[in-house]
Design an enzyme around this catalytic site. Structure first.
Site, PDB file in Angstrom:
ATOM      1  N   TYR A 730       0.856  -1.188   0.000  1.00  5.99           N
ATOM      2  CA  TYR A 730       0.000   0.000   0.000  1.00  5.99           C
ATOM      3  C   TYR A 730       0.889   1.234   0.000  1.00  5.99           C
ATOM      4  CZ  TYR A 730      -3.591   3.303   1.750  1.00  5.99           C
ATOM      5  OH  TYR A 730      -4.451   4.360   1.918  1.00  5.99           O
ATOM      6  N   SER A 731       0.696   2.082  -1.000  1.00  7.02           N
ATOM      7  CA  SER A 731       1.448   3.329  -1.096  1.00  7.02           C
ATOM      8  C   SER A 731       2.950   3.026  -1.073  1.00  7.02           C
ATOM      9  CB  SER A 731       1.018   4.270   0.041  1.00  7.02           C
ATOM     10  OG  SER A 731       1.547   5.546  -0.136  1.00  7.02           O
ATOM     11  N   PHE A 732       3.707   3.600  -0.141  1.00  8.13           N
ATOM     12  CA  PHE A 732       5.141   3.356  -0.004  1.00  8.13           C
ATOM     13  C   PHE A 732       5.467   1.858  -0.071  1.00  8.13           C
ATOM     14  CE2 PHE A 732       8.669   2.268   2.771  1.00  8.13           C
ATOM     15  CZ  PHE A 732       9.670   3.187   2.457  1.00  8.13           C
TER      16      PHE A 732
END
Length: 930
Positions: A730-732
């Site tokens: 998720y994201s990063f």
């Protein structure tokens, strides 16, 4: 007045009908080639047609027969007729002859309710004449004594001359329409000829309706929208109208679209639930390429709340078939206002920020005001109040019910709708329905709000949900009951119940006292498809569902492994805390925290309560790794809890035979964000989350991206030694998952699924924008301490402050109670911000290289800019790093909300579909070995 005597518009421009009867006379005279088309189950077949002059003739013949049978002004005629070719001439016979018509629909599937309905109608209307067909007459409950006339016998003989037969006056009672309450309390709404004519005039103006229109109706005639919006309005404008039985559309919602396309329909009406069914049907596969909806001008949607997301999705899905972006008009009306009286012609543009669409602006002649329901005073601007309506289309009251009339109509003629709303710039937005409210701990919640959310939950049949208040014995407040029809088999019911419970918690913040799956046959509905909560509530309160509740409880207990009494003081204390958190009287010591409905917030509440009662500092990771009272007690009572080796893998869901899914944390380092997502895979596949190093005392954060990657690869292989693997971030975390996949593939392992949750490969540019202040503010927004607008303003204000004051300011910005929910104080938030800043610093040095076999990219709205630019210019750069074409999947929500409470259910369904592509059911799945 006869048809020959009716003046044309050219002869007398001042001519204006004063009664409903004159509407048909004018249509027959001025638009003799237009009329009614009756469709059967095939929406594309040629309809049975009845032009307006023929309708007038058939109605005249039937009027004479009804008079001979004993019908007279003042004696209601109940129209127990389902087919348009039967019902419509009978209706006009009544309207022409000043007879009062009362439409009624048979309740074939529920003899007990049908008998109660007919008993009530017989008493309320005082010996009405019931007009029906031989087939329906044979099925009517024998114990009800009514004067029944056979339509087949009456509809014979010569057509008499019309002159002298039209005797209705504007003030005469034209229709009695039963409300949709339970059969024992249904009221009969009085609508005069003047009401109907005023309403038709106002509707025609609001719609821009005219004789060139082709309208379509599928709603049964006991509903006021079918009679007035679907039939009387096109008569008033001289338009062509089509009618189809409800069962054809309800059996397959695409029939609705095919009818619009095949007959070049310009206007129709449908409640919101059908829009939802059509949206769901799109998920089952493409629709006919031949659909052409370019001629549809307006789809009026009323009768229930209209979620903005449902309407926008409907318009988006049908845009390729030519449906205009402005074609959907949310609306509001009641039987008491002659159906639709407010229309939102500005959807969706004016409703983009709301959860539910506004119902729009009032038609000409209708006054709207917002009033305090207790005093009648106007509340302060921006404060919801009860919606009051007044105008020539508003009912004169309820038939033979002076008390109900006095309660609904003020002395000044205002109709108290019972709906709560806001009026801004002449535009009405509903805020709930007073009589459909659930009051829990002094706070009002509204049934329709929750029901619209729960129909999106996997395992719940759309439009088969009822939410209503119950008051268990000894309770000092109302509690919530949710009854739903499940689309899964018994073995899957516990998961469906859990998903319903979790969605209620996420949406309203508390758990239902009752969650009960029932067969669809138990859900009594109105002719418009609305579930009758009152009927279900009465059955539940009468104990009709006790056996089913016991059956479901036994099934849930079996799934949870049965009951085990707590042992020892720590285990007993923890079981008591669990019971308090989940509102239960007793709890099994082996029941899992998340299986009981625990959320990420509940983890923090548990930690706070354990600290207060047991004096033990409980880490979030402790609950994740030891979710039952028994396991947690063993952990707490262990001789030493210090010095536990760091393990990044946190198992959020252990059951299931599918290949495990490993999800890497976002930039804040924590994995609580995955808790609700993991629940959707219970019993399907294990769900593991990878948590950053540095949260626990003595842990040193990672010093490089490479060190972090190697640590996670080693931890994953301890859990699952060999592939195929399923990874996501998720994201990063997506960049980290990409690096993990590269290492595994270099080692000869197969990564069957790799997912990026809304992150492009090149993250250093975003990381370089994030200094400590920006990172801390983003963390605060992620935790709900500040909103997005405040997050945009805070960095400039914080940079001039010392670091400790920066964090203290973020704490001061939090909503009341939020810090207690999260168990956050200055040291905890400071440490968390330092850890997140360290991960951000690692990202500044990251540059993606190399390729993996494949990737699925889940695309949400970006932090700034448009989704289109975000996908095309940033996310699609993953194509440079995959040997096969990357897949791009649109998901609802924004970057920070895509797997949050509002969107996690939709996201889970899309993620499950992508995992199914990577791991076909009939394929060998060695990754299931752990």
């Amino acid at each position: 007045m006869s048809v020959q005597d009716t003046p044309s518009a050219a002869e007398d421009e001042r001519y204006s009908p004063r009664t409903a009867a004159e509407l048909l006379l004018r249509a027959a005279h001025e638009h003799p080639d237009n009329g009614i088309g009756c469709l059967d189950d095939d929406p594309e077949a040629a309809p049975y047609t009845m032009r307006y002059p023929q309708l007038l003739s058939e109605a005249t013949r039937l009027l004479h027969a009804l008079r001979a049978r004993g019908a007279r002004p003042g004696r209601p005629v109940v129209l127990l007729l389902e087919q348009p070719r039967n019902f419509l001439p009978a209706l006009w016979a009544c309207l022409l002859g000043a007879l009062t018509a009362c439409p009624l629909t048979p309740l074939r599937g529920d003899p007990e309710r049908w008998a109660a309905q007919l008993h009530h109608v017989a008493a309320l209307l005082d010996d009405p004449l019931v007009l029906t067909t031989p087939e329906l007459r044979a099925q009517m409950p024998a114990e009800v004594r009514l004067d029944v006339a056979d339509l087949t016998e009456l509809a014979t003989g010569d057509i008499p001359r019309l002159s002298g037969d039209v005797v209705a006056r504007p003030e005469d009672l034209a229709l009695l329409v039963l409300t949709s309450g339970s059969t024992g309390t249904a009221k009969a709404v009085q609508l005069t000829h003047a009401n109907l004519v005023a309403s038709m005039r106002a509707k025609a103006e609001a719609h821009g309706a005219g004789p060139a229109d082709i309208t379509f109706n599928w709603v049964s005639y006991d509903h006021v929208a079918a009679v007035l919006e679907g039939h009387l309005l096109p008569v008033a404008t001289g338009a062509t109208q089509l009618h189809m039985p409800p069962h054809a559309v309800l059996a397959d919602p695409v029939v609705f679209l095919r009818a619009l396309s095949a007959h070049r329909v310009t206007a129709t009406f449908t409640p919101n639930f059908l829009l939802g069914l059509i949206n769901t049907r799109f998920g089952a596969g493409p629709l006919d390429d031949g659909l052409d909806l370019s001629h549809v001008h307006r789809i009026i949607s009323g009768g229930e709340a209209n979620p903005v997301a449902t309407g926008k999705r409907f318009l988006e899905l049908l845009a390729p078939h030519g449906l205009a972006r402005t074609a959907l008009w949310p609306a509001f009306g009641m039987t008491e206002t002659c159906a639709g009286s407010l229309y939102n012609c500005e959807f969706p543009g004016a409703d983009a920020d709301g959860e539910f669409a506004a119902v729009g602006r009032a038609v000409t002649g209708l006054e709207v005001r917002i009033a305090d329901p207790a005093t009648g005073a106007t509340p302060p601007a921006g404060t919801p109040g009860e919606v009051w309506l007044r105008g020539p289309m508003v009912t004169t009251g309820y038939y033979r019910d002076a008390a109900a009339t006095a309660a609904a109509l003020t002395p000044e003629g205002w109709l108290r709708t019972g709906d709560l709303g806001l009026l801004e710039d002449g535009r009405l937005t509903l805020a709930g329905r007073g009589k459909d409210s659930i009051i829990v701990n002094g706070v009002n919640y509204y049934s329709h709000d929750l029901e619209s959310v729960l129909t999106e939950v996997e395992g719940v049949a759309p439009s088969f949900v009822a939410a209503f208040p119950v008051r268990p014995s000894g309770s000092d407040t109302e509690q919530l009951a949710v009854l739903f029809a499940a689309t899964v088999v018994n073995e899957e019911l516990p998961h469906a119940v859990a998903r319903v419970r979790d969605r209620v918690v996420a949406h309203w913040g508390f758990r239902p006292a009752v969650i009960l799956p029932l067969p669809r046959s138990e859900f009594s509905k109105t002719s418009l498809g609305k579930v009758q909560r009152g009927v279900l509530r009465a059955r539940w309160e009468a104990g009709s569902y006790t056996a089913r509740e016991q059956e479901v409880a036994a099934l849930l207990a079996e799934t949870a492994g049965g009951h085990s009494d707590p042992q020892g003081p720590t285990e007993t204390a923890l079981a008591e805390i669990y019971a308090e958190l989940f509102g239960l009287t007793a709890i099994s010591a082996t029941a899992g925290f998340f299986d009981l409905g625990g959320t990420s917030l509940d983890v923090l509440r548990l930690a706070r309560t354990v600290r207060a009662r047991l004096g033990v500092e409980l880490a979030v990771l402790d609950v994740l790794r030891a979710p039952s009272a028994r396991e947690l007690a063993r952990l707490i009572d262990a001789p030493s809890r210090a010095g536990v080796a760091y393990d990044p893998v946190v198992t959020l869901q252990a059951g299931g035979e599918g290949t495990p899914l490993f999800c890497v944390h976002p930039g804040v380092g924590e994995v609580l964000v995955f808790v609700n997502l993991a629940k959707h895979f219970a019993g399907e596949r294990p769900f593991h989350a990878l948590r950053a190093r540095g949260f626990n005392p003595g842990e040193k954060p990672f010093g490089s991206f490479t060190e972090m990657t190697r640590s996670y690869v080693a931890a994953i292989r301890r859990v699952q030694p060999h592939g195929p693997y399923a990874l996501a971030g998720y994201s990063f975390g997506a960049a980290v998952a990409f690096e993990i996949a590269k290492v595994l593939e270099a080692d000869g392992e197969r990564v069957a699924f790799l997912g990026s949750f809304n992150l492009p490969p090149h993250i250093k540019y975003r990381m370089e924008e994030l200094d400590f202040v920006e990172t801390a503010v983003n963390l605060a927004m992620f935790l709900g301490l500040v909103d997005a607008d405040e997050a945009g303003r805070l960095p400039r204000r914080l940079r001039s402050l010392p670091k400790t004051e920066q964090i203290a300011t973020l704490l001061d910005s939090a909503p009341p109670g939020r810090l207690a929910q999260l168990d956050l104080d200055l040291p905890r938030l400071s440490a968390w911000a330092d850890l997140a800043h360290g991960l951000t610093s690692l990202g500044r040095t990251y540059h993606p290289t190399g390729q993996v076999r494949a990737m699925t990219v889940f695309c949400a709205d970006p932090l700034r800019g448009t989704r289109h630019d975000w996908v095309e210019k940033e996310l699609r750069r993953w194509d440079e790093h995959t040997r096969e074409d990357a897949r791009y999947v649109d998901v609802p929500g924004e970057h920070y909300t895509m797997i949050g409470p509002r969107h996690v259910h939709a996201f889970a369904a899309l993620l499950r579909a992508e995992l199914a592509r990577a791991f076909p059911v009939n394929a060998l799945d060695p990754g299931a070995t752990r």
